[in-house]
Design an enzyme around this catalytic site. Structure first.
Site, PDB file in Angstrom:
ATOM      1  N   HIS A 145       0.874  -1.176   0.000  1.00  0.00           N
ATOM      2  CA  HIS A 145       0.000   0.000   0.000  1.00  0.00           C
ATOM      3  C   HIS A 145       0.907   1.220   0.000  1.00  0.00           C
ATOM      4  O   HIS A 145       1.994   1.214   0.572  1.00  0.00           O
ATOM      5  CB  HIS A 145      -0.870  -0.034   1.262  1.00  0.00           C
ATOM      6  CG  HIS A 145      -1.950   0.989   1.319  1.00  0.00           C
ATOM      7  ND1 HIS A 145      -1.693   2.320   1.571  1.00  0.00           N
ATOM      8  CD2 HIS A 145      -3.299   0.881   1.180  1.00  0.00           C
ATOM      9  CE1 HIS A 145      -2.843   2.984   1.594  1.00  0.00           C
ATOM     10  NE2 HIS A 145      -3.837   2.132   1.349  1.00  0.00           N
ATOM     11  N   ASP A 222       2.948  -4.147   8.183  1.00  0.00           N
ATOM     12  CA  ASP A 222       1.650  -3.541   7.938  1.00  0.00           C
ATOM     13  C   ASP A 222       0.595  -4.611   8.214  1.00  0.00           C
ATOM     14  O   ASP A 222       0.413  -5.537   7.423  1.00  0.00           O
ATOM     15  CB  ASP A 222       1.561  -3.047   6.493  1.00  0.00           C
ATOM     16  CG  ASP A 222       0.187  -2.489   6.130  1.00  0.00           C
ATOM     17  OD1 ASP A 222      -0.739  -2.559   6.969  1.00  0.00           O
ATOM     18  OD2 ASP A 222       0.030  -1.994   5.005  1.00  0.00           O
ATOM     19  N   GLN A 225      -4.553  -5.426   7.074  1.00  0.00           N
ATOM     20  CA  GLN A 225      -5.444  -6.426   6.498  1.00  0.00           C
ATOM     21  C   GLN A 225      -5.309  -7.785   7.186  1.00  0.00           C
ATOM     22  O   GLN A 225      -5.969  -8.742   6.765  1.00  0.00           O
ATOM     23  CB  GLN A 225      -5.172  -6.567   4.993  1.00  0.00           C
ATOM     24  CG  GLN A 225      -5.458  -5.327   4.174  1.00  0.00           C
ATOM     25  CD  GLN A 225      -6.944  -4.982   4.098  1.00  0.00           C
ATOM     26  OE1 GLN A 225      -7.812  -5.795   4.404  1.00  0.00           O
ATOM     27  NE2 GLN A 225      -7.241  -3.752   3.704  1.00  0.00           N
ATOM     28  N   LYS A 248     -10.870  -0.584   9.898  1.00  0.00           N
ATOM     29  CA  LYS A 248     -10.894  -1.827   9.129  1.00  0.00           C
ATOM     30  C   LYS A 248     -11.237  -3.026  10.013  1.00  0.00           C
ATOM     31  O   LYS A 248     -11.366  -4.147   9.513  1.00  0.00           O
ATOM     32  CB  LYS A 248      -9.551  -2.053   8.441  1.00  0.00           C
ATOM     33  CG  LYS A 248      -9.205  -1.001   7.395  1.00  0.00           C
ATOM     34  CD  LYS A 248      -7.915  -1.308   6.692  1.00  0.00           C
ATOM     35  CE  LYS A 248      -7.487  -0.189   5.758  1.00  0.00           C
ATOM     36  NZ  LYS A 248      -8.431   0.044   4.653  1.00  0.00           N
ATOM     37  N   CYS A 388      -4.660   2.066  -3.828  1.00  0.00           N
ATOM     38  CA  CYS A 388      -3.421   2.625  -3.247  1.00  0.00           C
ATOM     39  C   CYS A 388      -2.256   1.647  -3.386  1.00  0.00           C
ATOM     40  O   CYS A 388      -1.423   1.519  -2.485  1.00  0.00           O
ATOM     41  CB  CYS A 388      -3.621   3.022  -1.788  1.00  0.00           C
ATOM     42  SG  CYS A 388      -4.823   4.350  -1.548  1.00  0.00           S
TER      43      CYS A 388
END
Length: 432
Positions: A145, A222, A225, A248, A388
């Protein structure tokens, strides 16, 4: 456990329908049709427990935290710190290793700017290992991202370090042979996504961390997700930093978190400065609080933190392993159904890695925005664009894709509705 497995018991259809009752928005109608929400990878919906938690805080406890000496301020501070403890426990770390941020993007930038400040001599001797300069290297990947790419471009520009990028193969998987070659003695930091927000695959983070450890490099993960969809134990993964985003994972917007290994947070100079993060101030210098308060300047996101804590408690009450198994089933069904349509290419479908319930796809001869419009007309919400992640799309030879992303409240019927909607879009544009 980090990945969904076939041995986990997925949520039953009855359980999913019971969960949906906690989400009022899922009863809405859009364009005359029942809402089919498959854009949770962008922003998840919020259950009543989360909405009620924030409202209850605002109507009974609202006050400035870590400042006032009165009873209400003390109770607000307790709620704020209890929220920190809840989020820390959810991802397997200690309370003082969680720093509140406005979102995951700010969390990545916090680390990048702290390293930049260390590189100009701020932070003293303890920050020595955090300094970068000419000859040092930062390694990230071609699937990131933008929020986990651009801050490192800027850090390299400020410090003279070199940014290296782990490439992808033709399917979109990380080239682990190249990762082993690029992560070397000059590497100071490796920044990698746990789960691709385009491909839905769970990357081999353990292998990347092991390679980084061999050369003494730090690792930033990251987890935007993965934290909402998989059981996550950051201490077990052995990463040094991780970022996550509240909206999220059933929480509100305006709240995110940075995990940092305690000894690293203690060595890092601050990024934002001002009130609430200091011990002593004169007109010429200041001394800073220990972490995490050192990195939490100004008025904090208190009601949002309380709501995020309610979100992780809600997820934990259902069970992350069961949520992961549910989404793995939906994801496999989604990929299979889309792949069976003529002219549809599911990005990353051939990658032999676990995946979450997310699929991005390209329809030959039809722009992603047109596919999305047909779906939206039927009340089906998906994401269109480059998500993104322009370098990833460029590597796979597409400008944009359509992304359908599931969550704990998604039903198999909704996945079928998306597949049928894409089939209608293909028929419509080919006849046109």
């Amino acid at each position: 456990m980090q990945n969904p497995t076939a041995t986990e018991t997925a949520l039953s259809e009855a359980e999913v329908h019971r969960i949906r009752e906690d989400f009022p928005i899922l009863q809405a109608r859009v364009n005359g049709h029942p809402l089919v929400y498959l854009d949770s990878g962008a922003t998840s919906q919020r259950p009543l427990a989360v909405l009620d938690a924030e409202r209850d805080y605002l109507t009974t406890l609202n006050a400035a935290v870590h400042r006032g000496a009165h009873t209400l301020a003390a109770e607000a501070t307790d709620a704020f710190e209890d929220a920190r403890a809840a989020v820390a426990g959810f991802v397997g770390v200690d309370d003082d290793e969680i720093v509140w941020t406005s979102n995951a993007t700010e969390a990545v930038n916090l680390v990048a700017y702290a390293l930049s400040n260390a590189s100009i001599g701020r932070g003293g001797a303890a920050a020595q290992r955090l300094r970068l300069g000419a000859g040092d290297e930062i390694v990230t990947t071609e699937m990131e991202h933008h929020a986990n790419l651009i801050p490192w471009q800027e850090l390299a520009a400020r410090t003279g370090a070199t940014l290296r990028v782990i490439p992808l193969d033709d399917e979109g998987a990380l080239r682990m042979d190249e990762a082993a070659r690029l992560i070397g003695p000059r590497t100071k930091l490796v920044a990698v996504t746990h789960v691709s927000n385009v491909l839905g695959v769970v990357n081999p983070v353990e292998q990347i961390v092991a390679t980084a450890r061999e050369v003494g490099a730090l690792v930033l993960l990251d987890a935007c997700q993965s934290a909402p969809h998989l059981p996550l134990d950051l201490h077990a993964l052995d990463v040094d930093f991780a970022v996550l985003s509240g909206h999220k994972m059933l929480g509100p917007t305006g709240i995110g978190a940075l995990y940092g290994r305690r000894e690293l947070l203690e060595a890092m100079p601050p990024f934002l400065t001002g009130g609430s993060m200091i011990t002593t101030v004169t007109t010429t210098e200041a001394a800073y609080l220990p972490p995490p308060q050192r990195f939490e300047a100004g008025t904090q996101r208190v009601s949002q933190a309380v709501a995020l804590a309610a979100a992780v408690r809600y997820l934990a009450s259902i069970g992350m392993s069961r949520i992961a198994a549910h989404e793995a089933e939906l994801g496999a069904h989604l990929v299979a159904g889309l792949s069976a349509l003529e002219g549809v290419r599911v990005l990353g479908a051939g990658i032999d890695l676990p995946r979450v319930g997310l699929a991005s796809f390209d329809v030959a001869g039809i722009h992603a925005h047109d596919v999305g419009q047909i779906l939206d007309d039927a009340g089906i919400a998906v994401r269109v664009g480059h998500h993104c992640a322009q370098p990833l799309h460029r590597r796979l030879g597409v400008t944009a894709s359509t992304r359908a992303s599931t969550y704990l409240y998604t039903t198999r019927d909704e996945v079928d509705a998306v597949i049928a909607g894409v089939a209608r879009a293909i028929d419509f544009f080919r006849r046109a």
